[in-house]
Design a protein around this motif. Structure first.
Motif, short mmCIF file in Angstrom:
data_model
loop_
_atom_site.label_atom_id
_atom_site.label_comp_id
_atom_site.label_asym_id
_atom_site.label_seq_id
_atom_site.Cartn_x
_atom_site.Cartn_y
_atom_site.Cartn_z
N LEU A 41 64.57 -87.25 -70.59
CA LEU A 41 64.88 -85.89 -71.02
C LEU A 41 66.37 -85.74 -71.29
N SER A 42 67.20 -86.29 -70.41
CA SER A 42 68.64 -86.23 -70.64
C SER A 42 69.31 -87.40 -69.92
N TYR A 43 70.42 -87.85 -70.49
CA TYR A 43 71.20 -88.94 -69.91
C TYR A 43 72.65 -88.76 -70.33
N LYS A 44 73.54 -88.89 -69.37
CA LYS A 44 74.96 -88.79 -69.68
C LYS A 44 75.72 -89.62 -68.64
N PRO A 52 81.08 -96.12 -64.31
CA PRO A 52 81.24 -94.68 -64.53
C PRO A 52 81.47 -93.93 -63.23
N ALA A 53 82.25 -92.87 -63.31
CA ALA A 53 82.46 -92.02 -62.13
C ALA A 53 81.21 -91.18 -61.86
N THR A 54 80.48 -90.79 -62.92
CA THR A 54 79.25 -90.03 -62.75
C THR A 54 78.20 -90.46 -63.76
N VAL A 55 76.95 -90.35 -63.35
CA VAL A 55 75.81 -90.57 -64.23
C VAL A 55 74.83 -89.45 -63.93
N GLU A 56 74.34 -88.82 -64.98
CA GLU A 56 73.34 -87.78 -64.82
C GLU A 56 72.13 -88.14 -65.67
N MET A 57 70.94 -88.09 -65.07
CA MET A 57 69.71 -88.40 -65.80
C MET A 57 68.62 -87.45 -65.34
N SER A 58 67.76 -87.11 -66.26
CA SER A 58 66.50 -86.47 -65.88
C SER A 58 65.42 -87.10 -66.74
N TYR A 59 64.25 -87.33 -66.14
CA TYR A 59 63.16 -87.96 -66.86
C TYR A 59 61.84 -87.57 -66.22
N SER A 107 71.90 -72.31 -62.25
CA SER A 107 71.41 -72.24 -63.64
C SER A 107 72.06 -73.29 -64.53
N GLU A 108 73.33 -73.62 -64.30
CA GLU A 108 74.01 -74.66 -65.09
C GLU A 108 73.31 -76.01 -64.92
N THR A 109 72.94 -76.34 -63.70
CA THR A 109 72.23 -77.60 -63.44
C THR A 109 70.84 -77.56 -64.08
N MET A 110 70.17 -76.43 -63.99
CA MET A 110 68.84 -76.30 -64.61
C MET A 110 68.93 -76.55 -66.11
N LYS A 111 69.95 -76.00 -66.77
CA LYS A 111 70.12 -76.19 -68.21
C LYS A 111 70.49 -77.64 -68.54
N ARG A 112 71.45 -78.20 -67.78
CA ARG A 112 71.92 -79.55 -68.07
C ARG A 112 70.81 -80.58 -67.93
N PHE A 113 69.95 -80.42 -66.93
CA PHE A 113 68.87 -81.37 -66.71
C PHE A 113 67.57 -80.94 -67.38
N LYS A 114 67.62 -79.83 -68.12
CA LYS A 114 66.44 -79.33 -68.83
C LYS A 114 65.26 -79.15 -67.88
N LEU A 115 65.55 -78.58 -66.71
CA LEU A 115 64.51 -78.36 -65.71
C LEU A 115 63.80 -77.04 -65.98
N ARG A 116 62.50 -77.11 -66.05
CA ARG A 116 61.66 -75.91 -66.21
C ARG A 116 60.64 -75.94 -65.09
N LEU A 117 60.76 -75.00 -64.17
CA LEU A 117 59.88 -74.98 -63.01
C LEU A 117 58.94 -73.79 -63.09
N ASP A 118 57.74 -73.97 -62.60
CA ASP A 118 56.71 -72.94 -62.60
C ASP A 118 56.56 -72.45 -61.16
#
Length: 134
Positions: A41-44, A52-59, A107-118
């Protein structure tokens, strides 16, 4: 079939480089993707440092695959997550009221990782460190 969503924020301070592949970044940080089909979903990765100092991923992966992956990462008891969401708790943070169904991340983390929770579902929250304590 259930689906699991994984989000990572890995922080390791080191020096310099850029232009490395995702696999090179994962290898140098001793991180491993689950061994099943992964929908990224996202990778940076921080391109200013190597490693790298940081890695962010969502899948997204099948739930059974994520359960196997968490077990290989040392999450002992998948049936007893450290937390769950919605939590059932309410309260406040300063002037802001917190409802039990408010997302568990800013909310910033939710947007960055494209998290949609029900909020009608229950999500287990597990806490663990990778093999190299990232």
């Amino acid at each position: 079939m259930g689906v699991a969503l994984a989000s990572w924020l890995v922080v390791v301070p080191m020096l310099g480089g850029c232009g490395h592949s995702r696999q090179e970044v994962l290898d140098v940080m001793y991180l491993k993707m689950p061994e099943c089909p992964v929908k990224m979903l996202s990778y940076k990765a921080d391109e200013l440092w190597w490693p790298p100092a940081t890695v962010e991923m969502s899948y997204t992966v099948p739930k059974s695959c994520m359960d196997d992956y968490l077990a290989t990462q040392g999450v002992d008891d998948l049936g007893k997550p450290s937390l769950k969401w919605p939590s059932g708790w309410s309260g406040s943070n300063g002037d802001r009221e917190i409802k039990p169904t408010d997302p568990p991340f800013p909310s910033e983390t939710m947007k960055r990782f494209k998290l949609r929770l029900d909020a009608s579902r229950t999500y287990p929250i597990h806490s663990f460190s990778t093999a190299n304590r990232s």
